[in-house]
Design an enzyme around this catalytic site. Structure first.
Site, PDB file in Angstrom:
ATOM      1  N   ASN A 136      -8.286  -3.435   8.417  1.00 48.08           N
ATOM      2  CA  ASN A 136      -9.264  -3.351   7.564  1.00 48.08           C
ATOM      3  C   ASN A 136     -10.431  -2.725   8.314  1.00 48.08           C
ATOM      4  O   ASN A 136     -11.529  -3.269   8.210  1.00 48.08           O
ATOM      5  CB  ASN A 136      -9.729  -4.684   7.327  1.00 48.08           C
ATOM      6  CG  ASN A 136      -8.619  -5.553   6.981  1.00 48.08           C
ATOM      7  OD1 ASN A 136      -7.881  -5.152   5.727  1.00 48.08           O
ATOM      8  ND2 ASN A 136      -8.507  -6.882   7.141  1.00 48.08           N
ATOM      9  N   ARG A 141     -15.124   4.200  12.544  1.00 48.76           N
ATOM     10  CA  ARG A 141     -15.422   2.959  13.182  1.00 48.76           C
ATOM     11  C   ARG A 141     -14.505   2.432  14.236  1.00 48.76           C
ATOM     12  O   ARG A 141     -14.862   2.012  15.312  1.00 48.76           O
ATOM     13  CB  ARG A 141     -15.533   1.906  12.204  1.00 48.76           C
ATOM     14  CG  ARG A 141     -16.074   0.393  12.766  1.00 48.76           C
ATOM     15  CD  ARG A 141     -16.770  -0.355  11.737  1.00 48.76           C
ATOM     16  NE  ARG A 141     -17.490  -1.444  12.206  1.00 48.76           N
ATOM     17  CZ  ARG A 141     -16.724  -2.422  12.667  1.00 48.76           C
ATOM     18  NH1 ARG A 141     -15.684  -2.704  12.732  1.00 48.76           N
ATOM     19  NH2 ARG A 141     -17.737  -3.481  13.490  1.00 48.76           N
ATOM     20  N   ARG A 189     -11.766  -9.442  15.005  1.00 49.91           N
ATOM     21  CA  ARG A 189     -10.717  -8.801  15.778  1.00 49.91           C
ATOM     22  C   ARG A 189     -10.634  -9.177  17.167  1.00 49.91           C
ATOM     23  O   ARG A 189      -9.804  -9.233  18.202  1.00 49.91           O
ATOM     24  CB  ARG A 189     -10.666  -7.272  15.938  1.00 49.91           C
ATOM     25  CG  ARG A 189     -10.490  -6.759  14.186  1.00 49.91           C
ATOM     26  CD  ARG A 189     -10.656  -5.286  14.314  1.00 49.91           C
ATOM     27  NE  ARG A 189     -10.902  -4.937  12.993  1.00 49.91           N
ATOM     28  CZ  ARG A 189     -12.109  -5.037  12.064  1.00 49.91           C
ATOM     29  NH1 ARG A 189     -13.249  -5.540  12.765  1.00 49.91           N
ATOM     30  NH2 ARG A 189     -12.315  -4.476  10.891  1.00 49.91           N
ATOM     31  N   LYS A 231       2.758  -4.339  10.106  1.00 52.49           N
ATOM     32  CA  LYS A 231       2.301  -3.199  10.147  1.00 52.49           C
ATOM     33  C   LYS A 231       2.156  -2.779  11.645  1.00 52.49           C
ATOM     34  O   LYS A 231       2.288  -1.539  12.144  1.00 52.49           O
ATOM     35  CB  LYS A 231       1.153  -2.962   9.364  1.00 52.49           C
ATOM     36  CG  LYS A 231       0.660  -1.484   9.206  1.00 52.49           C
ATOM     37  CD  LYS A 231      -0.783  -1.330  10.150  1.00 52.49           C
ATOM     38  CE  LYS A 231      -1.342  -0.056  10.153  1.00 52.49           C
ATOM     39  NZ  LYS A 231      -2.733   0.009  10.766  1.00 52.49           N
ATOM     40  N   PRO A 248       5.827   2.257   9.561  1.00 49.25           N
ATOM     41  CA  PRO A 248       4.683   1.213   9.653  1.00 49.25           C
ATOM     42  C   PRO A 248       4.153   1.295   7.823  1.00 49.25           C
ATOM     43  O   PRO A 248       4.090   2.361   7.302  1.00 49.25           O
ATOM     44  CB  PRO A 248       3.921   1.544  10.362  1.00 49.25           C
ATOM     45  CG  PRO A 248       4.514   2.372  11.347  1.00 49.25           C
ATOM     46  CD  PRO A 248       5.547   3.081  10.518  1.00 49.25           C
ATOM     47  N   ASP A 250       1.185   0.568   5.616  1.00 51.46           N
ATOM     48  CA  ASP A 250      -0.188  -0.023   5.599  1.00 51.46           C
ATOM     49  C   ASP A 250      -0.763   0.270   4.096  1.00 51.46           C
ATOM     50  O   ASP A 250       0.001   0.663   3.414  1.00 51.46           O
ATOM     51  CB  ASP A 250      -1.377   0.705   6.439  1.00 51.46           C
ATOM     52  CG  ASP A 250      -1.400   2.562   6.426  1.00 51.46           C
ATOM     53  OD1 ASP A 250      -0.591   2.639   5.511  1.00 51.46           O
ATOM     54  OD2 ASP A 250      -1.993   3.073   7.210  1.00 51.46           O
TER      55      ASP A 250
END
Length: 290
Positions: A136, A141, A189, A231, A248, A250
């Site tokens: 997310n 970032r 996280r 993922k 993967p 996403d």
């Protein structure tokens, strides 16, 4: 980092080796373009090795600083996946894409757009934390958070290009704790990363042991860690362990599968992970060409 050595390594290549594409296709977040003496290269740290990679006609020059020459050069060759015949891998993907003309044409287009991609063989611990951080999140970032983590807890590597920082070991992150990670702006996280660091530094989970596991056991071991879903686990297996059959999925790939393949992902075989990178890059950067 003390007692470092510096040197350069030549990586010969003919095709399928495009540095800007490799470092901008969502698999690694610590390399940046930098111009030195009129030449643009990509600089960053992986596996405790500082690298500056420059493309020059038919080869890549990698300038490096590390604790040991032999280790550094072996790591760099492995990192850039120099042992794989990418021409043969691409042919294998196209063979699997021949299920129908639509899949074949879509695959060819994606491979053309991302032709210079290579699967970077990264250090598993760094890959794990990087992709937990990616959840997310957006690429700028992610880059900022990982760089802050390395500056706060990693070792400084002095090079002729300035100071760079290694990725911190699990023990250092565990010792710093969840609150320190929150102060670094990792948000939700922080708990995931702190928990993983504690389990790995205490030996409850061994990333080294994952190397020798079959895909199912390796996947289950990784997803047993807090904050690691399918993922992230597949990203770690693909980029951290070189298991190129992993694909993967996403947000970008869900969109690609729905738009390109009517929601049903074709079987791309033993190089499905490389195919995934082609599709990811094509969907992210090639849509303007559609």
């Amino acid at each position: 980092m003390k007692n470092t050595v510096s040197g350069k390594l030549i990586l010969p290549y003919k095709e399928y080796f495009d540095l800007p594409v490799i470092f901008d296709c969502g698999q690694a977040f610590r390399f940046y373009p930098a111009e030195r003496n009129g030449v643009t290269g990509f600089e960053g740290v992986a596996g405790n090795v500082f690298m500056r990679a420059e493309a020059n006609d038919d080869h890549i020059i990698v300038f490096y600083t590390a604790s040991d020459t032999s280790y550094a050069e072996g790591f760099i060759k492995k990192y850039f996946d120099t042992s794989l015949d990418y021409g043969a891998a691409r042919e294998s993907i196209l063979e699997h894409a021949k299920v129908n003309d639509s899949v074949l044409n879509i695959t060819r287009l994606a491979m053309e757009r991302g032709s210079g991609i290579r699967i970077l063989r990264q250090e598993p611990w760094e890959t794990l934390i990087t992709f937990i951080t990616s959840q997310n999140n957006n690429i700028p970032r992610i880059r900022g958070l990982i760089e802050r983590l390395c500056r706060e807890l990693g070792d400084r590597i002095e090079t002729e290009y300035g100071s760079f920082y290694s990725f911190p070991a699990a023990e250092r992150i565990a010792l710093a704790g969840e609150n320190a990670l929150k102060e670094m702006k990792f948000g939700f996280r922080a708990g995931y990363i702190s928990s993983c660091a504690e389990k790995i530094s205490s030996g409850q989970v061994s990333l080294e042991a994952v190397e020798d596991m079959n895909d199912e056991d390796a996947f289950n071991t990784l997803t047993s860690l807090r904050g690691v879903g399918p993922k992230v686990a597949d990203c770690v297996l693909l980029f951290g362990y070189g298991r190129k059959s992993r694909f993967p999925v996403d947000v970008w790939m869900k969109r690609a599968v729905n738009e390109l393949f009517a929601g049903v992902l074709p079987d791309f075989g033993e190089y499905a992970g490389l195919a995934q990178q082609y599709f990811f890059y094509s969907e992210r950067y090639g849509s303007k060409d559609k």
